[in-house]
Scaffold this active site. Structure first.
Site, PDB file in Angstrom:
ATOM      1  N   GLN A 205       9.726  -2.427  71.573  1.00 47.96           N
ATOM      2  CA  GLN A 205       9.769  -0.972  71.404  1.00 47.96           C
ATOM      3  C   GLN A 205       8.479  -0.471  70.762  1.00 47.96           C
ATOM      4  O   GLN A 205       7.836  -1.175  70.018  1.00 47.96           O
ATOM      5  CB  GLN A 205      10.882  -0.587  70.418  1.00 47.96           C
ATOM      6  CG  GLN A 205      12.282  -0.738  70.951  1.00 47.96           C
ATOM      7  CD  GLN A 205      13.314  -0.337  69.901  1.00 47.96           C
ATOM      8  OE1 GLN A 205      13.104   0.589  69.122  1.00 47.96           O
ATOM      9  NE2 GLN A 205      14.425  -1.031  69.882  1.00 47.96           N
ATOM     10  N   TYR A 210       7.217  -1.703  63.743  1.00 42.75           N
ATOM     11  CA  TYR A 210       7.066  -0.423  63.050  1.00 42.75           C
ATOM     12  C   TYR A 210       6.137  -0.604  61.846  1.00 42.75           C
ATOM     13  O   TYR A 210       6.573  -0.871  60.728  1.00 42.75           O
ATOM     14  CB  TYR A 210       8.440   0.141  62.671  1.00 42.75           C
ATOM     15  CG  TYR A 210       9.210   0.548  63.903  1.00 42.75           C
ATOM     16  CD1 TYR A 210       9.133   1.863  64.379  1.00 42.75           C
ATOM     17  CD2 TYR A 210       9.952  -0.368  64.630  1.00 42.75           C
ATOM     18  CE1 TYR A 210       9.806   2.232  65.540  1.00 42.75           C
ATOM     19  CE2 TYR A 210      10.621  -0.002  65.790  1.00 42.75           C
ATOM     20  CZ  TYR A 210      10.544   1.296  66.232  1.00 42.75           C
ATOM     21  OH  TYR A 210      11.197   1.666  67.384  1.00 42.75           O
ATOM     22  N   ARG A 217       8.670  -1.702  52.973  1.00 43.72           N
ATOM     23  CA  ARG A 217       9.356  -2.999  53.054  1.00 43.72           C
ATOM     24  C   ARG A 217       9.002  -3.861  51.845  1.00 43.72           C
ATOM     25  O   ARG A 217       9.848  -4.567  51.299  1.00 43.72           O
ATOM     26  CB  ARG A 217       8.968  -3.707  54.364  1.00 43.72           C
ATOM     27  CG  ARG A 217       9.590  -3.040  55.570  1.00 43.72           C
ATOM     28  CD  ARG A 217       9.502  -3.907  56.804  1.00 43.72           C
ATOM     29  NE  ARG A 217       8.233  -3.786  57.477  1.00 43.72           N
ATOM     30  CZ  ARG A 217       8.041  -3.116  58.620  1.00 43.72           C
ATOM     31  NH1 ARG A 217       9.055  -2.503  59.215  1.00 43.72           N
ATOM     32  NH2 ARG A 217       6.870  -3.072  59.186  1.00 43.72           N
ATOM     33  N   ASP A 255      22.192  -2.875  64.400  1.00 40.34           N
ATOM     34  CA  ASP A 255      21.377  -2.164  65.385  1.00 40.34           C
ATOM     35  C   ASP A 255      22.150  -2.079  66.691  1.00 40.34           C
ATOM     36  O   ASP A 255      22.941  -2.975  67.005  1.00 40.34           O
ATOM     37  CB  ASP A 255      20.032  -2.878  65.608  1.00 40.34           C
ATOM     38  CG  ASP A 255      18.972  -1.934  66.178  1.00 40.34           C
ATOM     39  OD1 ASP A 255      18.075  -1.515  65.428  1.00 40.34           O
ATOM     40  OD2 ASP A 255      19.061  -1.605  67.382  1.00 40.34           O
ATOM     41  N   ASP A 306      17.102   3.372  58.151  1.00 38.55           N
ATOM     42  CA  ASP A 306      15.817   3.692  58.784  1.00 38.55           C
ATOM     43  C   ASP A 306      16.043   4.082  60.242  1.00 38.55           C
ATOM     44  O   ASP A 306      15.649   3.350  61.162  1.00 38.55           O
ATOM     45  CB  ASP A 306      14.868   2.490  58.683  1.00 38.55           C
ATOM     46  CG  ASP A 306      13.482   2.803  59.242  1.00 38.55           C
ATOM     47  OD1 ASP A 306      13.114   3.988  59.290  1.00 38.55           O
ATOM     48  OD2 ASP A 306      12.774   1.858  59.630  1.00 38.55           O
ATOM     49  N   CYS A 346      11.996   9.789  60.031  1.00 32.51           N
ATOM     50  CA  CYS A 346      10.675   9.831  60.671  1.00 32.51           C
ATOM     51  C   CYS A 346      10.552  11.048  61.573  1.00 32.51           C
ATOM     52  O   CYS A 346       9.671  11.118  62.423  1.00 32.51           O
ATOM     53  CB  CYS A 346      10.394   8.537  61.429  1.00 32.51           C
ATOM     54  SG  CYS A 346      11.564   8.213  62.741  1.00 32.51           S
TER      55      CYS A 346
END
Ligand code: SAH
Length: 402
Positions: A205, A210, A217, A255, A306, A346
Site C-alpha cells: 500500500q 507509512y 512509533r 486490520d 492509526d 491523517c
C-alpha cells in the site's frame, strides 16, 4: 511586464495576488482572469498580477482546480534540468542526518510542495527509491526526474508508485511498476529505529510503508514496557514491533487486510518476536472487532488508533468526525485505568483543534478523565512550510486515561 521568458502568461484577477506574493505554491482557477499563449498540461507559465507585474513561474494544468503550481519567485531563474537538480540536492541535504543514521534506512527524501518540488514525492528504501508523480507538471518531466534521481542517489532501482487517486484530479491515469534499474525483492528489508521490516515496494500500500509515523512509533515503543497493547489499523504491524521492542508483554494487531496481517507476522519474525506467543492478528473491521472485545470484557494497557484518511473531501467531514469519535470511544472503553491512548488522524481537513475536540467528546462519553501527554505529528522528513500549511496532515495525541 517584461516578456523575457516568452512563456505563456497567466494573469490573476485584481486582489488575488496576495497568496502568490506570500509564496503559497498553488494558484486556483478562481483566481485567474486570463491565460495567454495556450499552455498544455505540464507546460511552464509565468504568473502576473492584474497590473501586469511578474509574480512567479510554475507549471500549468487546466484540468486541475489548482491550475498553476509555482516553482520559482525569481524572474531570472529558468525551470530547467539544473533547477530540478538543485531542488533534489537541497531536499537530500536536509535529510543528511537521517541518511547517516544506520538505524533508519527508509525515509521521505522529497516531500512535494514542502520541499519546493510540487507534485513530486520520493521515498528512499535503502538501495531503492519509490517515486510518486502526482501532477501533470511532474508527469511531463518524468524522464528528466528519473534521470536526475538515478544520477544523484545512485539507487539499485526506482519504483514508480503513481497509483494514488489524486492523480485522477489532474486527468492522469494510475500507474505502478519498475521505472528504472533493478526490481526490488518482494521482501526488501528496511530498518527503522533499529528494527527490521520487510517491505514490498511494488505490491504494498501507498509506497510500501507509512514512513510518516517513524518518530511516533519510537515514542510509543518507549512507553510500552509491561503493557498489553492493542494496535488498531495495524497495517504490517510497525507500531506493534516497536511496542514489543520496548518491552510490551503482548500485542494485538487489528486490520481489515489479511495481507497486512501476514506482513505483520513477517515483521515480528524478522525481529525475533514470536507471532503466536507474543502477538495475535485479528482480521476484520476495527469498529466491529473493538465492539466484540468490549463485549468479551477485554482490557489493554495501551491502545493505538492509526486509521486511514476518513475525510477525503469537505463533504466527508461530518462522517469522518463521527468515525474518529466512535473509534476513540471504543478504544478508551478498552483501556485499563491509567492506560495510554495513542490516537491519530491523517485527514488534512481535520485540524489539530477539531481532532482534540473529537477525542474530548469520546472521553466524555466514555466517562474517563484524559490527560494529553504529548502532541504528535508527522516526522521531520515530512516538513511543513509555513507558507504551505496544507503540507501538514498527520496529527496525534498521546493520552493517559484515568
Ligand atoms: N499504523 C500503520 C499504518 C496504518 S494504515 C503503520 O504504522 O504502518 C491504515 C490501515 O487501516 C490499512 O492497513 C488498512 O488496511 C486498514 N483499515 C482501513 N479501514 C479499516 C477498518 N475499517 N478496519 C480495519 N482496518 C482498516
Amino acid at each position: 511586464m517584461s516578456k523575457s521568458s516568452n512563456l505563456p502568461v497567466v494573469t490573476l484577477h485584481p486582489g488575488k495576488e496576495k497568496p502568490v506574493r506570500q509564496r503559497h505554491p498553488w494558484v486556483f482557477s478562481g483566481a485567474i482572469a486570463s491565460v495567454d499563449g495556450q499552455p498544455a498540461a505540464g507546460d511552464l507559465v509565468d504568473v502576473a498580477a492584474a497590473s501586469g507585474e511578474w509574480l512567479a513561474r510554475g507549471y500549468f494544468n487546466a484540468r486541475s482546480q489548482i491550475v498553476v503550481r509555482l516553482l520559482t519567485w525569481e524572474q531570472p531563474e529558468p525551470c530547467d534540468v539544473d533547477f530540478w537538480r538543485r531542488r533534489l540536492v537541497a531536499a537530500a541535504a536536509r535529510r543528511a542526518a537521517l541518511a547517516a543514521d544506520p538505524d533508519t534506512t527508509a525515509y521521505r527524501l522529497v516531500y512535494a510542495e514542502s520541499d519546493a518540488a510540487p507534485g513530486l514525492i520520493v521515498d528512499r528504501y535503502g538501495d531503492w527509491l519509490a517515486v510518486q508523480f502526482l501532477t501533470a507538471g511532474v508527469e511531463a518531466r518524468r524522464e528528466l526526474l528519473l534521470g536526475l534521481l538515478a544520477e544523484l542517489c545512485t539507487p539499485a532501482g526506482i519504483v514508480d508508485r503513481s497509483d494514488a487517486s489524486v492523480r485522477r484530479q489532474e486527468g492522469l491515469p494510475l500507474r505502478s511498476g519498475l521505472a528504472w534499474g533493478e526490481r526490488p525483492p518482494a521482501d526488501l528489508e528496511l530498518r527503522e529505529n533499529g528494527l527490521r521490516f520487510p517491505v514490498d515496494l511494488l505490491g504494498g500500500q501507498k509506497t510500501g510503508f507509512y514512513l510518516d509515523q517513524r518518530e511516533n512509533r519510537r515514542i510509543v515503543g518507549q512507553l510500552a514496557a509491561g503493557r498489553r497493547v492493542l494496535n488498531a489499523f495495524s497495517f504490517t504491524g510497525a507500531f506493534a514491533v516497536n511496542a514489543l521492542a520496548g518491552g510490551a508483554t503482548h500485542v494485538t494487531n487489528v486490520d481489515s487486510s489479511y495481507d497486512a496481517l501476514l506482513g505483520a507476522e513477517a515483521a515480528l519474525r524478522c525481529n525475533r518476536f514470536d507471532p503466536d506467543r507474543q502477538a495475535e492478528g485479528v482480521a476484520g473491521d476495527v469498529f466491529q472487532v473493538l465492539r466484540g472485545f468490549r463485549d468479551e470484557g477485554r482490557v489493554f494497557d495501551m491502545v493505538i488508533l492509526d486509521p486511514p484518511k476518513f475525510a477525503r473531501s469537505k463533504a466527508e467531514l461530518t462522517g469522518a468526525t463521527r468515525g474518529y469519535k466512535d473509534i476513540n470511544l471504543l478504544g478508551l472503553r478498552l483501556l485499563a485505568p491509567d492506560g495510554l491512548l495513542a490516537t491519530f488522524s491523517c485527514s488534512g481537513l481535520v485540524t489539530a483543534d477539531l481532532f482534540q475536540k473529537i477525542v474530548f467528546g469520546a472521553s466524555v462519553d466514555a466517562g474517563r478523565d484524559v490527560q494529553i501527554i504529548a502532541r504528535l505529528s508527522q516526522g521531520a522528513d515530512h516538513p511543513v512550510l509555513l507558507s504551505f500549511p496544507e503540507g501538514e496532515y498527520l496529527k496525534g495525541l498521546l493520552c493517559r486515561a484515568a
